[in-house]
Design a protein around this motif. Structure first.
Motif, PDB file in Angstrom:
ATOM      1  N   MET A   1       0.847  -1.196   0.000  1.00 47.63           N
ATOM      2  CA  MET A   1       0.000   0.000   0.000  1.00 47.63           C
ATOM      3  C   MET A   1       0.883   1.247   0.000  1.00 47.63           C
ATOM      4  N   ASP A   2       0.539   2.187  -0.870  1.00 49.61           N
ATOM      5  CA  ASP A   2       1.208   3.482  -0.889  1.00 49.61           C
ATOM      6  C   ASP A   2       0.628   4.311   0.246  1.00 49.61           C
ATOM      7  N   LEU A   3       1.449   4.663   1.228  1.00 46.25           N
ATOM      8  CA  LEU A   3       0.947   5.377   2.399  1.00 46.25           C
ATOM      9  C   LEU A   3       0.267   6.689   2.018  1.00 46.25           C
ATOM     10  N   GLU A   4       0.803   7.368   1.018  1.00 48.82           N
ATOM     11  CA  GLU A   4       0.223   8.647   0.628  1.00 48.82           C
ATOM     12  C   GLU A   4      -1.096   8.477  -0.113  1.00 48.82           C
ATOM     13  N   ALA A   5      -1.435   7.237  -0.472  1.00 44.27           N
ATOM     14  CA  ALA A   5      -2.732   6.978  -1.105  1.00 44.27           C
ATOM     15  C   ALA A   5      -3.851   6.882  -0.076  1.00 44.27           C
ATOM     16  N   ILE A   6      -3.489   6.794   1.213  1.00 43.51           N
ATOM     17  CA  ILE A   6      -4.499   6.738   2.267  1.00 43.51           C
ATOM     18  C   ILE A   6      -5.121   8.122   2.404  1.00 43.51           C
ATOM     19  N   PRO A   7      -6.443   8.217   2.416  1.00 43.53           N
ATOM     20  CA  PRO A   7      -7.081   9.533   2.562  1.00 43.53           C
ATOM     21  C   PRO A   7      -6.586  10.260   3.803  1.00 43.53           C
ATOM     22  N   GLY A   8      -6.165  11.507   3.608  1.00 40.01           N
ATOM     23  CA  GLY A   8      -5.722  12.320   4.731  1.00 40.01           C
ATOM     24  C   GLY A   8      -4.256  12.179   5.084  1.00 40.01           C
ATOM     25  N   VAL A   9      -3.509  11.332   4.382  1.00 42.01           N
ATOM     26  CA  VAL A   9      -2.089  11.137   4.670  1.00 42.01           C
ATOM     27  C   VAL A   9      -1.268  11.838   3.586  1.00 42.01           C
ATOM     28  N   GLY A  10      -0.561  12.893   3.983  1.00 43.54           N
ATOM     29  CA  GLY A  10       0.306  13.600   3.056  1.00 43.54           C
ATOM     30  C   GLY A  10       1.742  13.127   3.168  1.00 43.54           C
ATOM     31  N   ALA A  11       2.637  13.833   2.498  1.00 45.47           N
ATOM     32  CA  ALA A  11       4.042  13.436   2.458  1.00 45.47           C
ATOM     33  C   ALA A  11       4.677  13.466   3.843  1.00 45.47           C
ATOM     34  N   LYS A  12       4.354  14.473   4.643  1.00 48.35           N
ATOM     35  CA  LYS A  12       4.952  14.599   5.971  1.00 48.35           C
ATOM     36  C   LYS A  12       4.498  13.474   6.888  1.00 48.35           C
ATOM     37  N   THR A  13       3.201  13.187   6.883  1.00 49.73           N
ATOM     38  CA  THR A  13       2.683  12.103   7.725  1.00 49.73           C
ATOM     39  C   THR A  13       3.207  10.758   7.248  1.00 49.73           C
ATOM     40  N   ALA A  14       3.277  10.578   5.937  1.00 54.14           N
ATOM     41  CA  ALA A  14       3.794   9.316   5.398  1.00 54.14           C
ATOM     42  C   ALA A  14       5.241   9.096   5.829  1.00 54.14           C
ATOM     43  N   ALA A  15       6.040  10.169   5.836  1.00 51.35           N
ATOM     44  CA  ALA A  15       7.435  10.060   6.281  1.00 51.35           C
ATOM     45  C   ALA A  15       7.502   9.648   7.751  1.00 51.35           C
ATOM     46  N   ALA A  16       6.601  10.195   8.566  1.00 49.04           N
ATOM     47  CA  ALA A  16       6.567   9.815   9.987  1.00 49.04           C
ATOM     48  C   ALA A  16       6.167   8.352  10.141  1.00 49.04           C
ATOM     49  N   LEU A  17       5.200   7.899   9.368  1.00 52.14           N
ATOM     50  CA  LEU A  17       4.751   6.506   9.452  1.00 52.14           C
ATOM     51  C   LEU A  17       5.849   5.536   9.037  1.00 52.14           C
ATOM     52  N   ARG A  18       6.708   5.955   8.124  1.00 52.14           N
ATOM     53  CA  ARG A  18       7.789   5.070   7.676  1.00 52.14           C
ATOM     54  C   ARG A  18       8.835   4.838   8.765  1.00 52.14           C
ATOM     55  N   GLU A  19       8.770   5.613   9.843  1.00 55.34           N
ATOM     56  CA  GLU A  19       9.668   5.379  10.973  1.00 55.34           C
ATOM     57  C   GLU A  19       9.264   4.131  11.758  1.00 55.34           C
ATOM     58  N   LEU A  20       8.037   3.654  11.562  1.00 53.80           N
ATOM     59  CA  LEU A  20       7.578   2.437  12.233  1.00 53.80           C
ATOM     60  C   LEU A  20       8.286   1.224  11.644  1.00 53.80           C
TER      61      LEU A  20
END
Length: 671
Positions: A1-20
């Motif tokens: 799944m492309d994190l930025e394809a999730i509704p409401g998830v932009g580049a900044k939030t996606a970058a934070a999620l990739r820290e998981l």
């Protein structure tokens, strides 16, 4: 799944999620606590991300809640559920349930709910849940007795990133490593080229040290467990109270936690405690030993028969006279005994082992002096040896405990998550019990063939039996049950205060809950899977021209929209003059009748609307049984195909029966 394809998830939030550790799996799991571990993501934001991921998984891009009033009903439903949670996590997690138009999402949610309502909301479990919170990642600890060393710039950069807890030192040769060994209790060399080196000190050549952080810096794991001790103990208590099978061995977990202090240090090891106390108390023990020796010499001097009186001799000594030769000549045995007592005190006070006691013996030399003095170099040497022994012991125990806890690291994540998820399930179970709920049947529109042989759909609408609204401002046990079913466009008539608005609220609540996958407050219910829910509350007075035009535009967009909608409208006639309102409502109903829509319009103008419409408008009525002692008695369940009498008609009817006059009889005939 492309994190930025999730509704409401932009580049900044996606970058934070990739820290998981596994961002995609974590987001898809719907685990709000795990998502909230991403930098800068709080639990409320995590719930929105989880909801967006669910929508993405089920290709659920629709907007079921199409009006403000529909969204208010959803918030009311969520609040009823949230009020029954214990943990903040469960309150946020419930927000991942939303009214969906996706059949697969509704089925998925209903599967979860069906298991949840079987849970027993035992007060003992709820009490244990009060101490459960999502696991937290403590700040990185700083370890100062150990370092990493390498001569490779790339390795040094990786080490600084992977193990921020340790100092990273540059070395070029064995001499550099030897220098480090004198400054650190342990040196871990990352370069394989140094394998087999022989230097004094605790030096290890471990090229794989960055891949095994639990061995290299066990403090990281220990601080995690120390910071989460109360959460883990509470989660264990929840599993025991609820008789759940724990993901972690609770006995092993409690045993490991018992060996760990709240600051991440080792406790319960007698030898480590001895060494720690010895290091801490060394200076005090030496000072006390000096006093012991001085006291023994004073006693010997006072009792000794020498050439001069003992008191005079003592006076000379205390005035700083040089007495080493006199002590050596006259009090050699007494001095040796005083030194022995001093050494014995240090060894006993610090509980020194024989090899350590040998070092302690050097603190007090054989050269006579009074007052007794100690050798600071010997004290420093003993301190260094004790400190090194303490640190080696602590490092070994930390490594052993980290190995034990390492096996529990993933299981305790599941342990806490299962406890938190149990709170979600228990909240749903309590909701179902508190409001006598049942899991509704969510059905697809029936498909038939029209006159041209093409497939056409006809909405089954909704059917509610024994429905009771928990939104009313009365005790739920006092709420009268309602039976109501609608398919197609319908007018709902009835007396003032007869419950028409409450009926709309109940229908909206049951449909919203059903499409969330939740149980509904009814004896049974069948609900169409609606694409949209449009609920329009009663207008507060006649609208001005601009507002009236805007309202008509809203309904124009409504009737031109897609099929598969539920439309609930409360007294639309209040927006303008009654005559015009009846015609407008009739036109809207005509448009909805030609679509696959279910509509309930509450109105006091049912007769006028029916006359103005060009089709046979269905009319239901909440019938009043009459007036008793000035109070209205109402049958709350709408009567199908019945135009209910108004409150004025009932009052005129009562007066016509009570008074034998033609006036009231003639007036009644006009209704």
């Amino acid at each position: 799944m492309d994190l930025e394809a999730i509704p409401g998830v932009g580049a900044k939030t996606a970058a934070a999620l990739r820290e998981l550790d596994d961002p995609v799996a974590t987001v898809e799991s719907g685990d709000v606590a795990a998502i909230a571990r991403a930098p800068g993501v709080n639990e409320a934001r995590a719930a929105r991300i989880a909801r967006g991921a669910i929508r993405r998984q089920h290709d659920d891009a629709g907007r079921v809640l199409a009006t403000d009033r529909a969204r208010e009903v959803y918030r009311d439903a969520i609040d009823l559920l949230r009020e029954r949670t214990v943990t903040d996590y469960a309150a946020k997690r419930l927000e991942t349930f939303y009214p969906s138009a996706s059949a697969s999402r509704i089925a998925e949610a209903q599967s979860f709910v069906a298991a949840a309502v079987e849970r027993d909301p035992d007060p003992a479990v709820r009490e244990a849940l009060a101490g459960v919170d999502p696991l937290t990642d403590p700040p990185a600890v700083r370890v100062r007795d150990r370092c990493l060393a390498s001569g490779d710039a790339e390795t040094l950069a990786r080490a600084e990133s992977a193990v921020p807890e340790l100092s990273v030192e540059t070395v070029e040769d064995t001499r550099d490593i030897s220098e480090l060994a004198r400054s650190y209790a342990t040196v871990v060399v990352l370069d394989e080229e140094f394998a087999g080196l022989d230097v004094e000190g605790d030096v290890h050549v471990r090229p794989d040290a960055l891949e095994t952080p639990a061995e290299t810096v066990p403090e990281r794991l220990l601080s995690f467990f120390a910071a989460n001790r109360e959460r883990l103990e509470a989660a264990a208590a929840v599993h025991e109270a609820a008789d759940l099978a724990p993901a972690a061995d609770l006995g092993a977990l409690r045993d490991a936690l018992a060996r760990l202090d709240d600051d991440g240090t080792i406790v319960g090891d007698d030898e480590l405690e001895r060494l720690t106390a010895a290091v801490d108390d060394l200076d005090a023990a030496v000072s006390t030993a000096e006093s012991v020796a001085d006291d023994r010499l004073r006693e010997a001097i006072r009792e000794r028969d020498v050439t001069i009186e003992g008191t005079d001799f003592l006076s000379l000594v205390e005035q700083g006279a040089r007495v080493d030769s006199l002590l050596d000549r006259e009090l050699a045995d007494e001095y040796d005994e005083a030194m022995a007592r001093a050494r014995e005190h240090v060894a006993d006070a610090l509980r020194l082992e024989p090899e350590e006691a040998e070092l302690a013996d050097r603190i007090f030399g054989d050269d006579p002096s009074f007052p007794v003095d100690h050798d600071e170099t010997a004290v420093s040497r003993l301190s260094t040896e004790l400190t090194a022994a303490r640190d080696r012991r602590a490092a070994r125990l930390k490594s052993e405990l980290a190995t034990d806890l390492g096996e529990l690291r993933e299981p305790v994540e599941d342990l806490v998550r299962d406890a938190l998820e149990l709170d979600v399930e228990l909240a749903i179970a309590r909701f179902a019990r508190d409001f006598d709920c049942v899991l509704p049947e969510v059905v697809e529109p029936d498909a038939d063939a029209n006159a041209d042989g093409e497939s056409a759909t006809h909405a089954p609408g909704f059917r509610i039996e024994g429905g009771r609204s928990p939104l009313l401002d009365v005790d739920f046990d006092d709420v009268e049950p309602i039976d109501y079913a609608v398919s197609g466009a319908t007018l709902l008539s009835g007396v003032n205060s007869g419950g028409k608005t409450s009926t709309l609220d109940l229908v909206a609540l049951i449909v919203v809950l059903a499409q969330m996958g939740m149980p509904v407050p009814a004896e049974s219910a069948t609900v169409e899977r609606f694409e949209e829910i449009h609920y329009y509350a009663k207008s507060q007075g006649t609208l001005d021209a601009g507002a009236f035009e805007a309202t008509l535009r809203d309904f124009g967009d409504l009737v031109e929209g897609a099929d598969g909608r539920l439309v609930l409208v409360d007294e639309l006639e209040s927006i303008t003059e009654p005559g015009a309102s009846a015609k407008i409502i009739a036109g809207i109903l005509e448009a909805l009748d030609g679509q696959d829509a279910t509509a309930v319009f509450v109105s006091h103008l049912a007769r006028e609307i029916r006359d103005a419409a060009d089709f046979d408008v269905a009319v239901d009525g909440i019938e009043a049984a009459g007036l008793v002692d000035g109070e209205l008695r109402v049958n709350r369940s709408p009567r199908k195909g019945h135009l209910a009498r108004s409150t004025p008609e009932l009052i005129v009817e009562k007066l016509a029966g009570d008074r034998d006059t033609e006036f009231y009889g003639d007036l009644l005939e006009k209704f």
